[in-house]
Motif scaffolding. Structure first.
Motif, PDB file in Angstrom:
ATOM      1  N   ALA A 195     -43.367  41.511 -22.400  1.00 35.87           N
ATOM      2  CA  ALA A 195     -44.618  41.974 -22.978  1.00 35.87           C
ATOM      3  C   ALA A 195     -45.692  40.943 -22.672  1.00 35.87           C
ATOM      4  CB  ALA A 195     -44.466  42.157 -24.482  1.00 35.87           C
ATOM      5  N   LYS A 196     -46.902  41.386 -22.469  1.00 33.89           N
ATOM      6  CA  LYS A 196     -47.978  40.468 -22.115  1.00 33.89           C
ATOM      7  C   LYS A 196     -48.179  39.440 -23.221  1.00 33.89           C
ATOM      8  CE  LYS A 196     -52.897  40.250 -20.963  1.00 33.89           C
ATOM      9  NZ  LYS A 196     -54.162  41.012 -20.893  1.00 33.89           N
ATOM     10  N   ALA A 224     -49.782  34.712 -16.078  1.00 34.37           N
ATOM     11  CA  ALA A 224     -48.778  33.866 -16.719  1.00 34.37           C
ATOM     12  C   ALA A 224     -47.558  34.684 -17.117  1.00 34.37           C
ATOM     13  CB  ALA A 224     -49.372  33.167 -17.937  1.00 34.37           C
ATOM     14  N   THR A 225     -47.779  35.896 -17.603  1.00 32.57           N
ATOM     15  CA  THR A 225     -46.665  36.772 -17.974  1.00 32.57           C
ATOM     16  C   THR A 225     -45.836  37.128 -16.750  1.00 32.57           C
ATOM     17  OG1 THR A 225     -48.010  37.686 -19.772  1.00 32.57           O
ATOM     18  CG2 THR A 225     -46.061  38.931 -19.124  1.00 32.57           C
ATOM     19  N   TYR A 280     -50.350  40.617 -12.639  1.00 34.32           N
ATOM     20  CA  TYR A 280     -48.904  40.446 -12.809  1.00 34.32           C
ATOM     21  C   TYR A 280     -48.264  40.099 -11.470  1.00 34.32           C
ATOM     22  CZ  TYR A 280     -49.294  42.543 -17.481  1.00 34.32           C
ATOM     23  OH  TYR A 280     -49.615  42.797 -18.799  1.00 34.32           O
ATOM     24  N   LEU A 281     -48.694  40.794 -10.413  1.00 34.76           N
ATOM     25  CA  LEU A 281     -48.154  40.529  -9.081  1.00 34.76           C
ATOM     26  C   LEU A 281     -48.460  39.104  -8.635  1.00 34.76           C
ATOM     27  CD1 LEU A 281     -46.864  41.362  -6.398  1.00 34.76           C
ATOM     28  CD2 LEU A 281     -49.067  42.396  -5.754  1.00 34.76           C
ATOM     29  N   VAL A 291     -44.292  32.302  -8.214  1.00 30.74           N
ATOM     30  CA  VAL A 291     -42.935  31.766  -8.366  1.00 30.74           C
ATOM     31  C   VAL A 291     -42.102  31.962  -7.105  1.00 30.74           C
ATOM     32  CG1 VAL A 291     -40.781  31.973  -9.698  1.00 30.74           C
ATOM     33  CG2 VAL A 291     -43.001  32.155 -10.851  1.00 30.74           C
ATOM     34  N   ILE A 292     -42.209  33.131  -6.473  1.00 25.18           N
ATOM     35  CA  ILE A 292     -41.289  33.450  -5.365  1.00 25.18           C
ATOM     36  C   ILE A 292     -41.971  33.570  -4.000  1.00 25.18           C
ATOM     37  CG2 ILE A 292     -39.679  34.605  -6.907  1.00 25.18           C
ATOM     38  CD1 ILE A 292     -40.749  37.287  -5.869  1.00 25.18           C
TER      39      ILE A 292
END
Length: 387
Positions: A101-102, A108-109, A142-143, A149-150
Motif C-alpha cells: 500500500a502506498k 519510495a513505495t 511506482y515504476l 532497485v533493479i
C-alpha cells in the motif's frame, strides 16, 4: 513453463475463489504464481482465502477488473461477482511476489515492493522480467521506484480498475488487499517472456507540441492553444461538446499518441475529462515540448486488434506460447459495448489451445524493442510465456 486458467461467478467470494483456483490448478504440479482478477463487488479478502484453500502457499496477486475477464471459458462476468485466475508453474521458474500500500510517495513505495519481491524469491539480484499492477494515477512513479532497485528490466502489467471510474478498485498480493499502491511479481528464469505493447491505432496528420502541462497529467495547452480547443479544431467538433466525461467517450476512437525516442512505439494517452478552462485531464504523464499526435481507430478496428495482436505476438515469439497474459484497456472494452462477444470469439480463435486470461485495466504497461518500459492507456499489453 506451463499454465492453466479457471473462473467462477459464484456470489459467495470465498466459494468463487476456491472454485476458480480448483479449475486453474488442474494439470499443474508445480505452481509458482497465480494471477487473479476479480469483481469489485467481492470481499477480496474472502476471495483470497478461497484461493488459498485450493492453492495453499502459492503466491497470488492481481486486482479488480473492469466489468469482467476473458478466459477460454468465455467472457466471465456477473452482477454478483466474477473471478478469473491464470496459474503458472514449472521447475525452471522462480517467482517473488510483493504488494505494498502506498506509504509516503509512490517512488519510495515502489522501491520497497521491489526489495520485498527479491527477498520473497530468495534472490539478491534483478529478475529476468517482472509484472506490475498499480492504482491509477502514479504508475510511472511506482515504476521509477522499482527501477531504482533493479535497473531497466522488461515488464508487463496494468492498472487496477472498477466498473465506473469511481475509485472502488482494489489490488492484492497474497492476503494483502489495498486500494492505493503497487503489486509486483519478479520472474527468475533462463527463458524470457515476450511482450507486445500497442495501441493499434492509426496516426493522423494532426500533430502539435505540448506547451503547458500541470501536475503531470493535465494537458493545458497544445501549440499555445487550450488543449480541448486544439483537439476540437483537429477533430472538427464543437469544443463545448467535449466537456466533462464526454471527452473520455469521444477519444476512445480518437485518443492522443506520443512516440518514443526511436519511433518504435506510440504510447497512447487517453483524455479523461474536458475541464471548464478547456484543459484536459489525461490518464498518463505528459512532458512539455514534446509532440502529441491525434490517433484514430474505429470500433471494428478495436475489436479486430484484440485477436490480431495475439497473432502478432506469436509471430514475434517465433514459437507457440505456453500461456498468455493479455492486458486489455477497459476503455476499449467500454467502446465495444454489446459487441464484447465479438472480441471474445476472436481471442478464442487466435489463442487456440493456449491458456490465457484477459484483464480489463485502467492503464497498461509494456515495452518494445529498445527495452524502455512504458505506461499508457487505451492499449494492449500482450505477454507470451515460453514453454
Amino acid at each position: 513453463m506451463k499454465g492453466n486458467t479457471g473462473s467462477s461467478v459464484a456470489a459467495n467470494a470465498l466459494a468463487a475463489g476456491k472454485e476458480a483456483a480448483e479449475k486453474a490448478k488442474k494439470g499443474l504440479s508445480d505452481i509458482k504464481v497465480a494471477f487473479a482478477y476479480s469483481s469489485v463487488v467481492y470481499d477480496q479478502g474472502e476471495m483470497l482465502k478461497g484461493i488459498a484453500e485450493s492453492l495453499g502457499g502459492v503466491p497470488v496477486l492481481g486486482n479488480t477488473s473492469f466489468t469482467g475477464v476473458i478466459t477460454p471459458e468465455g467472457y466471465i462476468t456477473g452482477d454478483n461477482g466474477f473471478v478469473g485466475i491464470l496459474a503458472l508453474g514449472g521447475n525452471d521458474l522462480t517467482v517473488g511476489v510483493a504488494g505494498k500500500a502506498k506509504a509516503g510517495d509512490a517512488r519510495a513505495t515502489g522501491r520497497e515492493a521491489a526489495k520485498e519481491a527479491m527477498k520473497n524469491a530468495g534472490k539478491d539480484s534483478a529478475p529476468a522480467y517482472f509484472y506490475m499492477a498499480a492504482s491509477p494515477g502514479e504508475e510511472e512513479f511506482y515504476l521509477k521506484g522499482i527501477s531504482d532497485v533493479i535497473g531497466r528490466v522488461p515488464f508487463f502489467g496494468g492498472s487496477a480498475a472498477d466498473n465506473a471510474i469511481a475509485g472502488e478498485w482494489k489490488l492484492f498480493a497474497k492476503q494483502n488487499v489495498f486500494a492505493d499502491g503497487v503489486t509486483v511479481a519478479f520472474f527468475y528464469s533462463d527463458k524470457p517472456m515476450t511482450n507486445l505493447f500497442t495501441g493499434a491505432y492509426r496516426e493522423t496528420k494532426d500533430v502539435g507540441i505540448i506547451t503547458k502541462v500541470k501536475d503531470n497529467r493535465t494537458l493545458v495547452e497544445i501549440d499555445g492553444v487550450p488543449a480541448v480547443k486544439k483537439f476540437a479544431e483537429w477533430a472538427k467538433v464543437d469544443p463545448d461538446s467535449l466537456k466533462g466525461m464526454d471527452l473520455l467517450v469521444y477519444t476512445i476512437t480518437s485518443p492522443l499518441g506520443i512516440k518514443d525516442r526511436l519511433g518504435g512505439l506510440t504510447a497512447i494517452r487517453h483524455p479523461m475529462n474536458g475541464n471548464d478552462d478547456y484543459s484536459m485531464a489525461v490518464g498518463a504523464n505528459l512532458a512539455e515540448n514534446t509532440a502529441v499526435i491525434r490517433m484514430e481507430g474505429t470500433v471494428d478496428e478495436l475489436i479486430a486488434s484484440g485477436s490480431k495482436t495475439i497473432d502478432d505476438l506469436k509471430t514475434k515469439m517465433k514459437a507457440t506460447p505456453a500461456a498468455m497474459h493479455l492486458v486489455h484497456c477497459g476503455g476499449r472494452r467500454a467502446g465495444m459495448g454489446e459487441r464484447i462477444e465479438e472480441l471474445v470469439q476472436g481471442v478464442k480463435k487466435a489463442a487456440g489451445d493456449i491458456p490465457y486470461i484477459v484483464v480489463f485495466t485502467f492503464g497498461e504497461y509494456g515495452y518494445e524493442d529498445d527495452g524502455n518500459n512504458t505506461t499508457g492507456g487505451l492499449m494492449l499489453s500482450y505477454t507470451g510465456f515460453p514453454g
